[in-house]
Design a protein around this motif. Structure first.
Motif, PDB file in Angstrom:
ATOM      1  N   GLN A  29      29.486  40.079 -54.934  1.00 17.82           N
ATOM      2  CA  GLN A  29      29.209  40.689 -56.231  1.00 17.82           C
ATOM      3  C   GLN A  29      28.032  41.650 -56.103  1.00 17.82           C
ATOM      4  O   GLN A  29      26.900  41.210 -55.897  1.00 17.82           O
ATOM      5  CB  GLN A  29      28.920  39.603 -57.253  1.00 17.82           C
ATOM      6  CG  GLN A  29      30.159  38.767 -57.487  1.00 17.82           C
ATOM      7  CD  GLN A  29      30.000  37.781 -58.600  1.00 17.82           C
ATOM      8  OE1 GLN A  29      28.898  37.412 -58.947  1.00 17.82           O
ATOM      9  NE2 GLN A  29      31.112  37.354 -59.150  1.00 17.82           N
ATOM     10  N   PHE A  35      47.036  37.731 -51.237  1.00 13.97           N
ATOM     11  CA  PHE A  35      45.830  38.529 -50.989  1.00 13.97           C
ATOM     12  C   PHE A  35      45.982  39.918 -51.611  1.00 13.97           C
ATOM     13  O   PHE A  35      45.062  40.424 -52.269  1.00 13.97           O
ATOM     14  CB  PHE A  35      45.589  38.623 -49.472  1.00 13.97           C
ATOM     15  CG  PHE A  35      44.418  39.485 -49.093  1.00 13.97           C
ATOM     16  CD1 PHE A  35      43.130  39.127 -49.471  1.00 13.97           C
ATOM     17  CD2 PHE A  35      44.594  40.641 -48.363  1.00 13.97           C
ATOM     18  CE1 PHE A  35      42.039  39.922 -49.123  1.00 13.97           C
ATOM     19  CE2 PHE A  35      43.517  41.439 -48.011  1.00 13.97           C
ATOM     20  CZ  PHE A  35      42.237  41.080 -48.404  1.00 13.97           C
ATOM     21  N   PRO A  44      32.974  33.134 -44.755  1.00 17.81           N
ATOM     22  CA  PRO A  44      34.355  32.807 -44.421  1.00 17.81           C
ATOM     23  C   PRO A  44      34.410  31.593 -43.497  1.00 17.81           C
ATOM     24  O   PRO A  44      33.670  31.530 -42.521  1.00 17.81           O
ATOM     25  CB  PRO A  44      34.843  34.058 -43.694  1.00 17.81           C
ATOM     26  CG  PRO A  44      33.616  34.728 -43.181  1.00 17.81           C
ATOM     27  CD  PRO A  44      32.503  34.355 -44.102  1.00 17.81           C
ATOM     28  N   GLN A  90      38.704  38.357 -47.766  1.00 19.25           N
ATOM     29  CA  GLN A  90      38.544  37.841 -49.136  1.00 19.25           C
ATOM     30  C   GLN A  90      37.073  37.595 -49.429  1.00 19.25           C
ATOM     31  O   GLN A  90      36.598  37.855 -50.531  1.00 19.25           O
ATOM     32  CB  GLN A  90      39.356  36.550 -49.294  1.00 19.25           C
ATOM     33  CG  GLN A  90      39.559  36.093 -50.734  1.00 19.25           C
ATOM     34  CD  GLN A  90      38.328  35.497 -51.357  1.00 19.25           C
ATOM     35  OE1 GLN A  90      37.520  34.862 -50.668  1.00 19.25           O
ATOM     36  NE2 GLN A  90      38.164  35.705 -52.655  1.00 19.25           N
ATOM     37  N   HIS A  91      36.350  37.110 -48.424  1.00 14.87           N
ATOM     38  CA  HIS A  91      34.918  36.864 -48.598  1.00 14.87           C
ATOM     39  C   HIS A  91      34.205  38.176 -48.917  1.00 14.87           C
ATOM     40  O   HIS A  91      33.346  38.236 -49.797  1.00 14.87           O
ATOM     41  CB  HIS A  91      34.368  36.239 -47.315  1.00 14.87           C
ATOM     42  CG  HIS A  91      32.894  36.026 -47.333  1.00 14.87           C
ATOM     43  ND1 HIS A  91      32.286  35.232 -48.270  1.00 14.87           N
ATOM     44  CD2 HIS A  91      31.908  36.523 -46.541  1.00 14.87           C
ATOM     45  CE1 HIS A  91      30.983  35.241 -48.043  1.00 14.87           C
ATOM     46  NE2 HIS A  91      30.729  36.020 -47.014  1.00 14.87           N
ATOM     47  N   THR A 148      43.719  33.724 -53.045  1.00 10.58           N
ATOM     48  CA  THR A 148      43.885  33.784 -51.578  1.00 10.58           C
ATOM     49  C   THR A 148      43.268  32.553 -50.931  1.00 10.58           C
ATOM     50  O   THR A 148      43.882  31.915 -50.077  1.00 10.58           O
ATOM     51  CB  THR A 148      43.236  35.065 -51.012  1.00 10.58           C
ATOM     52  OG1 THR A 148      43.692  36.170 -51.773  1.00 10.58           O
ATOM     53  CG2 THR A 148      43.578  35.277 -49.564  1.00 10.58           C
ATOM     54  N   ILE A 172      45.189  29.748 -48.819  1.00 12.94           N
ATOM     55  CA  ILE A 172      44.847  29.512 -47.405  1.00 12.94           C
ATOM     56  C   ILE A 172      44.547  28.025 -47.189  1.00 12.94           C
ATOM     57  O   ILE A 172      45.055  27.400 -46.268  1.00 12.94           O
ATOM     58  CB  ILE A 172      43.631  30.370 -46.979  1.00 12.94           C
ATOM     59  CG1 ILE A 172      44.046  31.840 -46.843  1.00 12.94           C
ATOM     60  CG2 ILE A 172      43.022  29.876 -45.663  1.00 12.94           C
ATOM     61  CD1 ILE A 172      42.906  32.802 -46.590  1.00 12.94           C
ATOM     62  N   GLU A 214      45.441  39.803 -55.221  1.00 14.72           N
ATOM     63  CA  GLU A 214      44.024  39.694 -55.566  1.00 14.72           C
ATOM     64  C   GLU A 214      43.359  41.073 -55.480  1.00 14.72           C
ATOM     65  O   GLU A 214      42.529  41.429 -56.323  1.00 14.72           O
ATOM     66  CB  GLU A 214      43.344  38.700 -54.623  1.00 14.72           C
ATOM     67  CG  GLU A 214      41.999  38.251 -55.159  1.00 14.72           C
ATOM     68  CD  GLU A 214      41.428  37.065 -54.403  1.00 14.72           C
ATOM     69  OE1 GLU A 214      42.163  36.346 -53.731  1.00 14.72           O
ATOM     70  OE2 GLU A 214      40.206  36.869 -54.516  1.00 14.72           O
ATOM     71  N   THR A 251      40.603  35.393 -44.588  1.00 10.57           N
ATOM     72  CA  THR A 251      39.445  34.665 -45.127  1.00 10.57           C
ATOM     73  C   THR A 251      38.214  35.577 -45.139  1.00 10.57           C
ATOM     74  O   THR A 251      37.481  35.630 -46.124  1.00 10.57           O
ATOM     75  CB  THR A 251      39.150  33.413 -44.264  1.00 10.57           C
ATOM     76  OG1 THR A 251      40.356  32.745 -44.028  1.00 10.57           O
ATOM     77  CG2 THR A 251      38.194  32.473 -44.935  1.00 10.57           C
TER      78      THR A 251
END
Lengths: 462, 144
Positions: free
Chosen positions: A264, A401, B107, A258-259, B14, B18, A404, A255
């Motif tokens: 951006q 993941f 997150p 991915q964050h 993802t 999750i 991605e 998590t």
């Protein structure tokens, strides 16, 4: 159950299950006997004083399909077809097995009887609880006509056996799984047939109770076989609480990574590559941090000093970093610091070089980190979770993941990056099967004797 | 099949996976959408019990989706939890103004996420009654 259908009820302390059953058998009763003790319930259907059926738990059918498959009695494709019947009562499934000649009719009847004996052997040990006998008829697809005395005798024998097996420390709900590290020859261990079968069924999901039903041997026998296999280091007991915690922690790593990946950046291609690098570094360090808490070798050793954990991590993954450094010399600026990859020099590369050269370095970092991250993940999943259900679930998540990240890399390449997708190490966390460095990658070959790295180091010194 | 249905709207596969894995373990049925328009289509088709909504989405952002859902009589009862990487006060206020029930920042912690989802789903009986009464009102209006 409705009040008016009840013929008899009482407490197990006053009238035990054995006596109750014998009484109902002698009087040739028809109806359903429901026995409850705490959270557990047993429902037996009697027809004219003989045991006709047992009300089943819903999960047993799925287990049975898997066990028959694991024992090599049907292949994966056939098992997949039967899985649509997993929510059916096991009598229906057994009947289907007979029709498809996977088992004989005799075995079907043996299995139905075994389930009743198994359930009764458990219920006979209940000291406290309540029983009720109702006129209600239980639906049963294949009614049996089992003699109560015979079933009671066999159940009592299994219950006694279980008392002897208690010293193994295992219980009926214990789940075990194969040890991933074992690389010896199982045939040379002199295992008995039942022990080999128990080993086959120790897939990290099946309980002692389920395996006993699968092999039609007593639960005590399964527990003893399991204890022997544990001694030999062929299997391990699955700790569900630990696995849930471990999985939660791994999910947190993903998590967070991915964050990081979704940030951006303002600016050009360099900034976008930097975001990718930060996400890869976050994930790699997250995995290292996680492994420092849950590595098998560190478990059960009580509180450990962070320095000891760091040393363990550096010893475990230092050689991998060495391989990366040999292939992508820019990684010579990266080192292990307190069990984490210190990427500060890489993140500050833009203060030293610019333009195409910076992008080239960044791409090398992406390639190297991607490979390292995959190798670390493969190692820790094998070590911590192995081939368990949670392990497979995490790997599924991990592949998503990686996909991605692949897409992000492809997007960056489309924006004017130098390489092409085929040049990167790809695939899932089983990366060891791949040629790790893709010898054909021209950028990587160039990196081996890259004078630019020396240049960066020189500038850094100045 | 009385499991609550949760719609997860996020452009990251993802995150979708999750959340799906986390909520399925809590006996919830999870449907997913990767952009704003498919999210609205999923709301209309499945009428989920709860929506987890990212803000930065392709084709239509989360604020607009939330506003559209709140404007529709038949969907306005659905709790919308915004799940976003933006953690500024301005973003949270904007989310609230758009009609979100809660704002979680990425997150996220899976335990915290489950707690929030359960909290909003716990109002389900109340919500059911409200949904019925809203339907009755709109039926009466149509007749009138």
């Amino acid at each position: 159950m409705q009040q008016h259908g009840r013929i008899l009820d009482g407490d197990l302390e006053t009238l035990g299950l054995q006596a109750t059953l014998k009484m109902l058998a002698l009087s040739g009763k028809t109806g359903t006997l429901i026995v409850t003790s705490g959270q557990e319930t047993l429902s037996l259907y009697l027809q004219k004083g003989q045991i006709a059926a047992l009300q089943e738990q819903s999960s047993s059918s799925a287990d049975l399909i898997e066990m028959i498959r694991l024992l090599g009695r049907m292949d994966r494709q056939v098992a997949a077809r039967f899985r649509s019947m997993a929510d059916q009562p096991s009598a229906v499934l057994l009947d289907a097995f007979v029709q498809y000649r996977i088992i004989s009719e005799a075995e079907m009847l043996q299995r139905l009887e075994f389930r009743i004996i198994q359930a009764l052997s458990r219920a006979l040990r209940w000291q406290q609880g309540h029983f009720e006998f109702h006129r209600n008829v239980l639906s049963c697809e294949i009614p049996l006509a089992l003699n109560v005395d015979h079933v009671l005798l066999e159940s009592l024998r299994q219950a006694d056996e279980w008392d002897e097996a208690l010293e193994t420390g295992l219980n009926r709900t214990t789940v075990a799984r194969w040890m991933p590290e074992f690389d010896g020859d199982v045939r040379r261990l002199g295992l008995e047939k039942d022990q080999i079968n128990v080993l086959c069924l120790a897939n990290g999901q099946l309980t002692v109770q389920a395996i006993a039903y699968g092999l039609l041997i007593s639960e005590a026998h399964v527990a003893l076989a399991m204890a022997h296999l544990l001694e030999l280091g062929l299997i391990e007991v699955v700790d569900e609480a630990l696995e849930a915690e471990l999985e939660r922690n791994l999910i947190r790593v993903l998590t967070t990574s991915q964050h990081e990946l979704s940030k951006q950046p303002q600016g050009g291609a360099d900034q976008r590559l930097l975001v990718l690098i930060k996400a890869l570094a976050t994930c790699t360090n997250g995995l290292l941090n996680h492994h420092g808490q849950y590595a098998r070798e560190l478990r059960g050793r009580g509180a450990m000093h962070p320095r000891q954990i760091a040393r363990y991590l550096e010893e475990s993954f230092g050689p991998l970093l060495g391989q990366v450094q040999a292939r992508w010399p820019i990684f010579e600026t990266v080192a292990f610091t307190q069990g984490q990859l210190d990427c500060q020099e890489i993140l500050a590369l833009n203060t030293l070089v610019k333009g195409e050269q910076l992008q080239d370095f960044y791409w090398d970092v992406v390639d190297g980190l991607y490979w390292l991250m995959k190798q670390i993940c493969t190692t820790i999943v094998r070590d911590e979770i192995g081939n368990s259900r949670s392990g497979r679930q995490f790997l599924d998540l991990w592949r998503t993941f990686l996909h991605e990240i692949d897409e992000e890399i492809a997007r960056n390449q489309g924006r004017g990056g130098p390489g092409n997708a085929a040049q990167r190490p790809g695939g899932g966390p089983g990366g060891s099967r791949d040629d790790p460095f893709r010898e054909s990658n021209p950028r990587m070959r160039q990196a081996e004797s890259d004078p630019r790295v020396a240049q960066v180091r020189e500038r850094r010194r100045m | 099949m009385n499991d609550p249905v949760v719609l997860v709207v996020d452009d990251s596969p993802t995150v979708r996976k999750i959340v799906q894995l986390t909520l399925q373990r809590e006996h919830m049925r999870v449907i997913t959408a990767s952009d704003g328009l498919s999210a609205l289509a999923a709301v209309a088709d499945e009428e989920p019990d709860l929506i987890l909504l990212d803000i930065m989405l392709p084709r239509m952002d989360g604020y607009n989706i939330c506003r559209i859902i709140r404007d529709k009589m038949e969907f306005r009862h659905i709790p919308v939890i915004m799940l976003s990487g933006k953690d500024g006060l301005f973003d949270k206020v904007r989310g609230r103004l758009a009609g979100s029930s809660e704002y979680l920042t990425k997150p996220f912690d899976s335990v915290e996420l489950v707690q929030s989802v359960k909290k909003h789903l716990a109002n389900a009986p109340v919500r059911e009654r409200r949904r019925d009464s809203e339907r009755n009102i709109s039926r009466l209006r149509r007749r009138g």
